[in-house]
Scaffold this motif. Structure first.
Motif, PDB file in Angstrom:
ATOM      1  N   PHE A 185       0.746  -1.115   0.076  1.00 49.16           N
ATOM      2  CA  PHE A 185       0.021  -0.117  -0.015  1.00 49.16           C
ATOM      3  C   PHE A 185       0.820   1.414  -0.081  1.00 49.16           C
ATOM      4  N   GLU A 186       1.836   1.320   0.598  1.00 52.78           N
ATOM      5  CA  GLU A 186       2.741   2.512   0.865  1.00 52.78           C
ATOM      6  C   GLU A 186       3.419   2.602  -0.348  1.00 52.78           C
ATOM      7  N   LYS A 187       4.002   1.411  -1.245  1.00 48.59           N
ATOM      8  CA  LYS A 187       4.499   1.703  -2.389  1.00 48.59           C
ATOM      9  C   LYS A 187       3.670   2.272  -3.457  1.00 48.59           C
ATOM     10  N   GLN A 188       2.353   1.704  -3.349  1.00 48.77           N
ATOM     11  CA  GLN A 188       1.360   2.244  -4.594  1.00 48.77           C
ATOM     12  C   GLN A 188       0.647   3.440  -4.333  1.00 48.77           C
ATOM     13  N   PHE A 189       0.217   3.812  -2.982  1.00 48.66           N
ATOM     14  CA  PHE A 189      -0.431   4.700  -2.740  1.00 48.66           C
ATOM     15  C   PHE A 189      -0.231   5.747  -1.915  1.00 48.66           C
ATOM     16  N   ALA A 190       0.727   5.380  -0.915  1.00 48.96           N
ATOM     17  CA  ALA A 190       0.977   6.490   0.060  1.00 48.96           C
ATOM     18  C   ALA A 190       1.958   7.559  -0.469  1.00 48.96           C
ATOM     19  N   TYR A 191       1.501   8.878   0.038  1.00 54.50           N
ATOM     20  CA  TYR A 191       2.638   9.836  -0.403  1.00 54.50           C
ATOM     21  C   TYR A 191       4.033   9.760   0.211  1.00 54.50           C
ATOM     22  N   GLN A 192       4.980   9.896  -0.650  1.00 56.52           N
ATOM     23  CA  GLN A 192       6.191   9.981   0.048  1.00 56.52           C
ATOM     24  C   GLN A 192       6.816  11.310   0.295  1.00 56.52           C
ATOM     25  N   CYS A 193       7.212  11.428   1.565  1.00 52.46           N
ATOM     26  CA  CYS A 193       7.794  12.459   2.188  1.00 52.46           C
ATOM     27  C   CYS A 193       9.038  13.034   1.384  1.00 52.46           C
ATOM     28  N   CYS A 194       9.028  14.434   0.813  1.00 52.38           N
ATOM     29  CA  CYS A 194      10.037  14.983   0.110  1.00 52.38           C
ATOM     30  C   CYS A 194      11.359  15.076   0.627  1.00 52.38           C
ATOM     31  N   ALA A 195      11.425  14.812   2.142  1.00 52.00           N
ATOM     32  CA  ALA A 195      12.621  14.962   2.870  1.00 52.00           C
ATOM     33  C   ALA A 195      13.333  13.754   2.922  1.00 52.00           C
ATOM     34  N   CYS A 196      12.550  12.956   3.477  1.00 49.46           N
ATOM     35  CA  CYS A 196      13.347  11.563   3.792  1.00 49.46           C
ATOM     36  C   CYS A 196      12.906  10.392   2.754  1.00 49.46           C
ATOM     37  N   LYS A 197      11.945  10.930   1.783  1.00 54.40           N
ATOM     38  CA  LYS A 197      11.696   9.769   0.636  1.00 54.40           C
ATOM     39  C   LYS A 197      10.984   8.734   1.282  1.00 54.40           C
ATOM     40  N   LYS A 198      10.620   8.517   2.338  1.00 53.95           N
ATOM     41  CA  LYS A 198       9.683   7.221   2.863  1.00 53.95           C
ATOM     42  C   LYS A 198       8.182   7.711   3.088  1.00 53.95           C
ATOM     43  N   ALA A 199       7.354   6.551   2.951  1.00 50.98           N
ATOM     44  CA  ALA A 199       5.988   6.745   2.733  1.00 50.98           C
ATOM     45  C   ALA A 199       5.365   7.541   4.063  1.00 50.98           C
ATOM     46  N   ILE A 200       4.428   8.443   3.598  1.00 47.76           N
ATOM     47  CA  ILE A 200       3.746   8.889   4.805  1.00 47.76           C
ATOM     48  C   ILE A 200       2.436   8.252   5.068  1.00 47.76           C
ATOM     49  N   THR A 201       2.494   7.532   6.325  1.00 47.84           N
ATOM     50  CA  THR A 201       1.112   6.733   6.400  1.00 47.84           C
ATOM     51  C   THR A 201      -0.033   7.317   7.370  1.00 47.84           C
ATOM     52  N   THR A 202       0.485   8.457   8.275  1.00 51.54           N
ATOM     53  CA  THR A 202      -0.267   8.964   9.118  1.00 51.54           C
ATOM     54  C   THR A 202       0.090  10.385   9.152  1.00 51.54           C
ATOM     55  N   GLY A 203      -0.983  11.482   9.321  1.00 51.55           N
ATOM     56  CA  GLY A 203      -0.707  12.818   9.390  1.00 51.55           C
ATOM     57  C   GLY A 203       0.191  13.340   8.211  1.00 51.55           C
ATOM     58  N   GLY A 204       1.168  14.017   8.737  1.00 43.39           N
ATOM     59  CA  GLY A 204       1.925  14.529   7.559  1.00 43.39           C
ATOM     60  C   GLY A 204       1.481  16.070   7.359  1.00 43.39           C
ATOM     61  N   VAL A 205       2.301  16.888   6.547  1.00 42.67           N
ATOM     62  CA  VAL A 205       1.974  18.334   6.443  1.00 42.67           C
ATOM     63  C   VAL A 205       2.317  18.623   4.605  1.00 42.67           C
ATOM     64  N   THR A 206       1.726  19.754   4.290  1.00 35.09           N
ATOM     65  CA  THR A 206       1.784  19.888   3.131  1.00 35.09           C
ATOM     66  C   THR A 206       2.612  21.435   2.882  1.00 35.09           C
ATOM     67  N   TYR A 207       3.682  21.559   2.123  1.00 34.30           N
ATOM     68  CA  TYR A 207       3.897  22.797   1.869  1.00 34.30           C
ATOM     69  C   TYR A 207       4.602  23.047   0.593  1.00 34.30           C
ATOM     70  N   GLN A 208       4.014  24.121  -0.025  1.00 36.85           N
ATOM     71  CA  GLN A 208       4.310  24.255  -1.539  1.00 36.85           C
ATOM     72  C   GLN A 208       4.041  23.155  -2.400  1.00 36.85           C
ATOM     73  N   ASP A 209       2.823  22.486  -1.938  1.00 37.43           N
ATOM     74  CA  ASP A 209       2.237  21.469  -2.731  1.00 37.43           C
ATOM     75  C   ASP A 209       3.041  20.074  -2.755  1.00 37.43           C
ATOM     76  N   LYS A 210       3.980  20.163  -1.703  1.00 36.84           N
ATOM     77  CA  LYS A 210       4.691  18.767  -1.349  1.00 36.84           C
ATOM     78  C   LYS A 210       4.445  18.247  -0.110  1.00 36.84           C
ATOM     79  N   PRO A 211       4.464  16.804   0.034  1.00 30.86           N
ATOM     80  CA  PRO A 211       4.292  16.185   1.335  1.00 30.86           C
ATOM     81  C   PRO A 211       5.325  15.897   2.148  1.00 30.86           C
ATOM     82  N   TRP A 212       5.312  16.314   3.461  1.00 27.11           N
ATOM     83  CA  TRP A 212       6.373  16.002   4.378  1.00 27.11           C
ATOM     84  C   TRP A 212       5.903  15.170   5.571  1.00 27.11           C
TER      85      TRP A 212
END
Length: 281
Positions: free
Chosen positions: A156-183
């Motif tokens: 699921f993480e590989k196919q659907f989850a957003y990847q953090c633009c800093a660490c490149k790992k999947a964001i499974t819960t929460g997260g923030v968006t800055y300049q249209d990028k997920p963190w």
């Protein structure tokens, strides 16, 4: 024959010498008395299960071996797997036909005794409940339903989850968006001091995020009076004159320290003076 030599049935007192007898709790009984007193009654034929018959039991119910049969097809259940339904005993085949769930994937019956998976009213054979992406059995592992399929967490993480633009790992819960990028929240940091910015006021410079303190120290104009940064982000008011800036509370006469906000003032070299002190000069 003396009394000490006699060997009689405890109940009817008939001699047991040369006869078949049964011991129960260190007491001997002839077969007839034993059956009348202790034999279980067969659930099927309602006759006692005698000493010469095999007594098969299930949940405090008893049957002759020849009476222990499937209630539907009458096949013997002795030494075979069976299932119970509303006090009826059924062979696995009859139970499956009438009562067992059907696997939603292969459409075949899930036989009693075999492992099955259930989710939201649907049933699967354990070997049919697979991750939609990697096709590996999900078993008791965590899974996530998505678009009419079921996915193991890594897929699921590989196919659907957003990847953090800093660490490149999947964001499974929460997260923030800055300049249209997920963190990840823990990855969204001030570029200067590396403190987390999630939930804090911040600003940016050249697309890099800064906490207010770092931004002020690095880029804000400095007050001529106190030399500290002037930032409107914190709601501070300031005075600007000839490319110099003061906090409102620092814009004072250099001689008498009276506030010059909203008042006329004079300059003498780099100093600012109220009109009274300026005339004295």
């Amino acid at each position: 024959m003396s009394t000490s030599e006699r060997f009689d049935c405890h109940y009817c007192k008939d001699s047991l010498l040369g006869k078949k007898y049964i011991m129960k709790e260190d007491t001997q009984y002839c077969t007839k008395c034993y059956e009348n007193l202790f034999a279980n009654c067969c659930e099927e034929c309602s006759t006692p299960i005698g000493c010469n018959s095999k007594d098969l039991s299930y949940k405090d119910r008893h049957w002759h071996e020849q009476c222990f049969k499937c209630a539907k097809c009458s096949r013997s259940l002795a030494d075979k797997a069976f299932a119970a339904r509303e006090d009826l005993l059924l062979c696995t085949e009859c139970y499956a036909l009438d009562y067992s769930s059907k696997c939603i994937t292969c459409k075949k019956t899930i036989l009693p005794g075999s492992r099955k998976m259930e989710y939201k009213g649907n049933s699967w054979h354990e070997t049919c409940f697979l991750c939609h992406r990697c096709q590996q059995p999900l078993g008791t592992k965590s899974f996530i339903p998505k678009e009419n399929g079921y996915f193991c967490v890594p897929c699921f993480e590989k196919q659907f989850a957003y990847q953090c633009c800093a660490c490149k790992k999947a964001i499974t819960t929460g997260g923030v968006t800055y300049q249209d990028k997920p963190w990840h929240r823990e990855c969204f940091l001030c570029i200067g001091c590396k403190r987390q910015l999630s939930g804090q006021r911040f600003t940016s410079r050249e697309n890099y995020p800064y906490c207010l303190e770092c931004f002020s120290n690095l880029y804000a104009k400095k007050c001529v009076g106190c030399t500290k940064p002037i930032t409107s982000l914190a709601g501070a008011k300031y005075i600007s004159f000839e490319e110099r800036q003061w906090h409102s509370e620092c814009f004072n006469c250099m001689q008498c320290s009276v506030s010059l906000v909203g008042r006329g003032f004079l300059t003498q070299r780099d100093d600012i003076l109220c009109t009274e002190c300026g005339r004295e000069k």
